[in-house]
Each structure stands twice: as structure tokens, then as C-alpha cells.
Design a protein around this motif. Structure first.
Motif, PDB file in Angstrom:
ATOM      1  N   ASN A 127       0.856  -1.184   0.000  1.00 39.34           N
ATOM      2  CA  ASN A 127       0.000   0.000   0.000  1.00 39.34           C
ATOM      3  C   ASN A 127       0.887   1.227   0.000  1.00 39.34           C
ATOM      4  OD1 ASN A 127      -2.950  -1.017   0.694  1.00 39.34           O
ATOM      5  ND2 ASN A 127      -1.502  -2.241   1.857  1.00 39.34           N
ATOM      6  N   LEU A 128       0.600   2.148  -0.875  1.00 39.99           N
ATOM      7  CA  LEU A 128       1.414   3.349  -1.004  1.00 39.99           C
ATOM      8  C   LEU A 128       0.633   4.550  -0.509  1.00 39.99           C
ATOM      9  CD1 LEU A 128       4.004   4.725  -2.057  1.00 39.99           C
ATOM     10  CD2 LEU A 128       2.839   4.972  -4.266  1.00 39.99           C
ATOM     11  N   GLY A 129       1.256   5.317   0.371  1.00 40.46           N
ATOM     12  CA  GLY A 129       0.644   6.539   0.858  1.00 40.46           C
ATOM     13  C   GLY A 129       1.609   7.698   0.736  1.00 40.46           C
ATOM     14  N   ILE A 130       1.083   8.869   0.441  1.00 39.71           N
ATOM     15  CA  ILE A 130       1.903  10.079   0.367  1.00 39.71           C
ATOM     16  C   ILE A 130       1.578  10.923   1.595  1.00 39.71           C
ATOM     17  CG2 ILE A 130       2.433  12.159  -0.946  1.00 39.71           C
ATOM     18  CD1 ILE A 130       1.636  10.649  -3.453  1.00 39.71           C
ATOM     19  N   ILE A 131       2.571  11.181   2.419  1.00 43.54           N
ATOM     20  CA  ILE A 131       2.339  11.868   3.686  1.00 43.54           C
ATOM     21  C   ILE A 131       3.087  13.195   3.719  1.00 43.54           C
ATOM     22  CG2 ILE A 131       1.896   9.761   4.981  1.00 43.54           C
ATOM     23  CD1 ILE A 131       4.740   9.806   5.959  1.00 43.54           C
ATOM     24  N   THR A 132       2.497  14.168   4.358  1.00 45.62           N
ATOM     25  CA  THR A 132       3.145  15.472   4.499  1.00 45.62           C
ATOM     26  C   THR A 132       4.126  15.448   5.664  1.00 45.62           C
ATOM     27  OG1 THR A 132       1.376  16.297   5.927  1.00 45.62           O
ATOM     28  CG2 THR A 132       1.147  16.686   3.575  1.00 45.62           C
ATOM     29  N   ARG A 164      -2.237  29.998  -0.929  1.00 47.70           N
ATOM     30  CA  ARG A 164      -2.200  28.575  -0.565  1.00 47.70           C
ATOM     31  C   ARG A 164      -0.858  28.216   0.053  1.00 47.70           C
ATOM     32  NH1 ARG A 164      -1.374  24.431  -5.594  1.00 47.70           N
ATOM     33  NH2 ARG A 164       0.449  25.408  -6.555  1.00 47.70           N
ATOM     34  N   VAL A 165      -0.869  27.108   0.808  1.00 50.03           N
ATOM     35  CA  VAL A 165       0.329  26.599   1.484  1.00 50.03           C
ATOM     36  C   VAL A 165       0.534  25.151   1.043  1.00 50.03           C
ATOM     37  CG1 VAL A 165       1.435  26.124   3.699  1.00 50.03           C
ATOM     38  CG2 VAL A 165      -0.097  28.092   3.462  1.00 50.03           C
ATOM     39  N   VAL A 166       1.746  24.811   0.612  1.00 46.99           N
ATOM     40  CA  VAL A 166       2.024  23.465   0.105  1.00 46.99           C
ATOM     41  C   VAL A 166       3.197  22.857   0.877  1.00 46.99           C
ATOM     42  CG1 VAL A 166       2.549  22.063  -1.921  1.00 46.99           C
ATOM     43  CG2 VAL A 166       1.262  24.206  -2.189  1.00 46.99           C
ATOM     44  N   PRO A 167       2.940  21.840   1.690  1.00 51.67           N
ATOM     45  CA  PRO A 167       4.029  21.186   2.433  1.00 51.67           C
ATOM     46  C   PRO A 167       4.799  20.226   1.543  1.00 51.67           C
ATOM     47  CG  PRO A 167       1.964  20.093   2.903  1.00 51.67           C
ATOM     48  CD  PRO A 167       1.627  21.254   2.006  1.00 51.67           C
ATOM     49  N   THR A 168       5.926  19.748   2.026  1.00 55.47           N
ATOM     50  CA  THR A 168       6.675  18.719   1.312  1.00 55.47           C
ATOM     51  C   THR A 168       6.186  17.343   1.763  1.00 55.47           C
ATOM     52  OG1 THR A 168       8.894  18.030   0.637  1.00 55.47           O
ATOM     53  CG2 THR A 168       8.578  18.530   2.971  1.00 55.47           C
ATOM     54  N   THR A 169       6.516  16.321   0.987  1.00 60.09           N
ATOM     55  CA  THR A 169       5.962  14.987   1.244  1.00 60.09           C
ATOM     56  C   THR A 169       7.025  13.894   1.151  1.00 60.09           C
ATOM     57  OG1 THR A 169       5.394  14.660  -1.096  1.00 60.09           O
ATOM     58  CG2 THR A 169       3.696  15.646   0.318  1.00 60.09           C
ATOM     59  N   VAL A 170       6.684  12.747   1.722  1.00 56.17           N
ATOM     60  CA  VAL A 170       7.467  11.516   1.583  1.00 56.17           C
ATOM     61  C   VAL A 170       6.480  10.391   1.285  1.00 56.17           C
ATOM     62  CG1 VAL A 170       8.871   9.800   2.803  1.00 56.17           C
ATOM     63  CG2 VAL A 170       9.360  12.217   3.100  1.00 56.17           C
ATOM     64  N   GLU A 171       6.866   9.467   0.421  1.00 53.86           N
ATOM     65  CA  GLU A 171       6.011   8.315   0.138  1.00 53.86           C
ATOM     66  C   GLU A 171       6.319   7.190   1.121  1.00 53.86           C
ATOM     67  OE1 GLU A 171       5.453   8.966  -4.689  1.00 53.86           O
ATOM     68  OE2 GLU A 171       6.411   7.142  -3.917  1.00 53.86           O
TER      69      GLU A 171
END
Length: 368
Positions: free
Chosen positions: A40-45, A62-69
Motif C-alpha cells: 500500500n502506497l501513501g503520500i504523507i506530508t 495557498r500553502v504546500v508542504p513537502t511529502t514523503v512516500e
């Protein structure tokens, strides 16, 4: 950057429960082995108070955080290196990730069966290390067979490769992991082991001890034994109660979550700490762009130079890079705005050799 951490561990240690808490995903968390049959793949902030502070000061659209899979991988059992259980699938999935989040069970609960009949995180880690090590030995032996012929003929590159492979093979045969050797290898050796062969035991690892509520702060006998075992690896070990994290994830409002955290005596959800640790494990840093339209966090590897960092936004930024205007985060917060930073002479103009620092606020000048 599509960088992935794979969550691994034996069946029924809390991997899928933790994955659900991290991603609010729908991975099946069940009390039997192989509940997670497909990764299962999830993209998390990545939680970052600096981004929140910049948004407060700039008030963007708008505000855009960075992510890790995060990849939740099916549980491994003894014999996985020979295809037992879902071993072949497990090993193929883990080979693709950049780093490993290794979950070990450190709680006693008669209602949750253990695949080996008892709770023993030290034994559990040894099982996984053994299976990954056996697969790595198989990979090394195949490469040794390939390079040994040309090495005998005097090929210098293959002679060196054979020397490195022989050293790593001997290390693995003692039951140790390849990442313990990385500090002793030169860049060619690291490239061979980490990138070319993608050895499973060479991947960076974060250990997560899944504990019950009573052990979140101080741990227990299981966590103490486990920490002692991994001390030589110089790896980070964090304590998390996956059950509590699952409860937090199910709450609808920030107020409910905050009230629950206060009741449990916790400063923040444990998954926040896990995400930050995973981000650090991947050797990543964050730089920011801040303007009226958008305040955004961008991910780059530590040591990245300004043109490459610009390329994360758009390839044209890297191709036509002229310079980078850089503000340090603390200066921006102290002075309150970009205009005041400029007035104070705190904005630096950097060229192509500038190495981006964690927390830099950057504006790129380019021409294409």
C-alpha cells in the motif's frame, strides 16, 4: 522527489495500523499473517512548524508542504529468501525503496497472535536481518561470478569490485548487515553496494518499537533489549503506540486530537516524530519559496547546489539558472517580511556553487 520509505516487519507487529495512522489510508489491519498482501502506497506530508510560521507572516493564497512516500509491505517470515510465505514479493518490494522503517513488536497482548508464538523483538530483528542478508549474499555471489573472469584477466575496475564484494560477503556471512560497512568504503564501493547492487541490508533504517500506552515515554524490557542490540548500528530508535496513533487519526477535528494528546500526556502525535525521522533518514532537507500566491516547502538531498534545487521547481529554472536570492529562515521571522530583510541587508545573492541549507528561503533568477 518521489522518495520512498518502506515499512517492514514480521506479520502482526503493527505495520498496517501504523501505515493507516500515517496516511489515513485503508490498508487492512487484521489479526492474522499476510493481511497486507499488496504493498500500500501513501503520500504523507512532513510536519514543519517553519512552513506554518512563514504562512502566518506572508498570508499566501495557498500553502504546500513537502511529502514523503510510505510503502506498507507484506510481513516477512523465516525462509523468505527462499520464497516462503510472501518472501519473493516482500524482497522485490523492499529493493525498490530508498530507506526502511522497521517496525518491531514490543508489547504483550494475548489477543494479538505472534507468528513465532512469543514477543521477542531481538529475535524478530534477527529473522529479518538473516533473510535480507541471505538475499544479499545471493546477489553478491552472482556479481562475483560475473566479475571474477574479467578480474583474472587483469581488468582493474573488476579487480577492485571483486575486492569490495569479497569484503562485504565475509561481513554478511557473520550475520551482520552491509550498512555497517559503508563508512569504511570509498565512493566507488558505496556506489557498487548501494546503487548498483541495491543491497537490502545496506539501506538506511529507522527502528520503530511498537509499545503499549504505558511504555510510550520510558519504554519497557523489550525496548531496552532491542536498543542494546542495535547500538552498534548507530541507528535511530523511536517508541510509538500504533493503537494510540490509530485513535488520533480517526478523530475529526484538530481540537479533538489536541484534547486527546493532552489527556495522554503527549506533546504531539508519534507519527509526526516518525515522519520527521524518516525524512532525516533519507538525508533530505527543506527549502522554501514564499510569496503572495504560495508558500511552499521543497525537498532536496543534503548537499544539493542551487541550480539543482531550482530544477526541483522546474527544469527551466536549472537550465537557465543565473543566481539565487537567499534569506535565512531566522532572519525572515525576526524581521517579519522579505522587504524588511532586504532593507536590513540580510538577503544574500548566491551563484551556481551555493549549497542549499535546510530552512533557506529562496528566489531563483533564470533565463531560458
Amino acid at each position: 522527489m518521489a522518495l520512498q520509505c518502506g515499512i517492514v516487519g514480521l506479520p502482526n507487529v503493527g505495520k498496517s495500523t501504523l501505515f493507516n495512522a500515517l496516511t489515513s489510508g485503508k490498508a487492512l489491519a487484521a489479526n492474522y499473517p499476510f493481511a497486507t498482501k499488496d504493498p500500500n502506497l501513501g503520500i504523507i506530508t512532513v510536519p514543519d512548524q517553519r512552513l506554518d510560521k512563514l504562512a502566518e507572516l506572508v498570508t499566501p493564497q495557498r500553502v504546500v508542504p513537502t511529502t514523503v512516500e510510505i510503502l506498507d509491505i507484506a510481513g516477512l517470515i523465516k525462509g523468505a529468501s527462499k520464497g516462503e510465505g510472501l518472501g519473493n514479493q516482500f524482497l522485490a518490494n523492499i529493493r525498490e525503496v530508498d530507506a526502511i522503517v522497521h517496525v518491531v513488536r514490543c508489547f504483550d497482548d494475548d489477543n494479538v497472535v505472534h507468528v513465532d508464538g512469543s514477543v521477542n523483538p531481538v529475535r524478530d530483528k534477527e529473522i529479518i536481518d538473516l533473510e535480507l542478508g541471505l538475499k544479499d549474499l545471493e546477489t553478491i555471489e552472482k556479481r562475483m561470478d560475473k566479475v571474477s573472469r574479467t578480474a583474472k584477466a587483469g581488468n582493474k575496475d573488476d579487480l577492485k569490485a571483486l575486492e569490495i564484494l569479497t569484503k562485504v560477503k565475509a561481513h554478511l556471512e557473520t550475520g551482520r548487515v552491509a550498512r555497517e560497512l559503508l563508512a569504511d568504503l570509498d565512493e566507488d564501493g558505496k556506489t557498487l553496494i548501494v546503487r548498483d547492487l541495491a543491497l537490502l541490508t545496506a539501506k538506511p533504517v529507522l527502528y520503530v518499537c511498537n509499545v503499549d500506552e504505558s511504555a510510550i515515554e520510558s519504554g519497557n524490557a523489550h525496548t531496552e533489549a532491542f536498543k542494546k542490540m542495535v547500538a552498534a548500528e548507530n541507528a535511530e530508535v523511536i517508541l510509538i503506540c500504533a493503537g494510540i496513533e490509530a485513535q488520533i487519526a480517526e478523530m475529526d477535528t484538530p481540537e479533538e486530537r489536541q484534547e486527546f494528546l493532552e489527556m495522554m500526556g503527549l506533546a504531539e502525535p508519534g507519527v509526526n516524530k516518525l515522519i520527521r525521522s524518516a525524512y532525516k533518514l533519507l538525508n533530505l532537507i527543506t527549502y522554501f519559496t514564499a510569496g503572495e500566491k504560495e508558500v511552499r516547502a521543497w525537498t532536496v538531498r543534503r548537499g544539493t547546489k542551487a541550480p539543482e534545487a531550482a530544477g526541483v521547481i522546474h527544469s527551466d529554472f536549472e537550465k537557465g539558472f543565473i543566481r539565487a536570492e537567499v534569506i535565512k529562515y531566522n532572519d525572515f521571522v525576526a524581521l517579519g517580511s522579505e522587504a524588511k530583510v532586504k532593507e536590513a541587508g540580510k538577503m544574500a545573492v548566491e551563484g551556481k556553487e551555493y549549497v542549499v541549507q535546510d530552512g533557506d528561503i529562496m528566489h531563483f533568477r533564470f533565463n531560458v
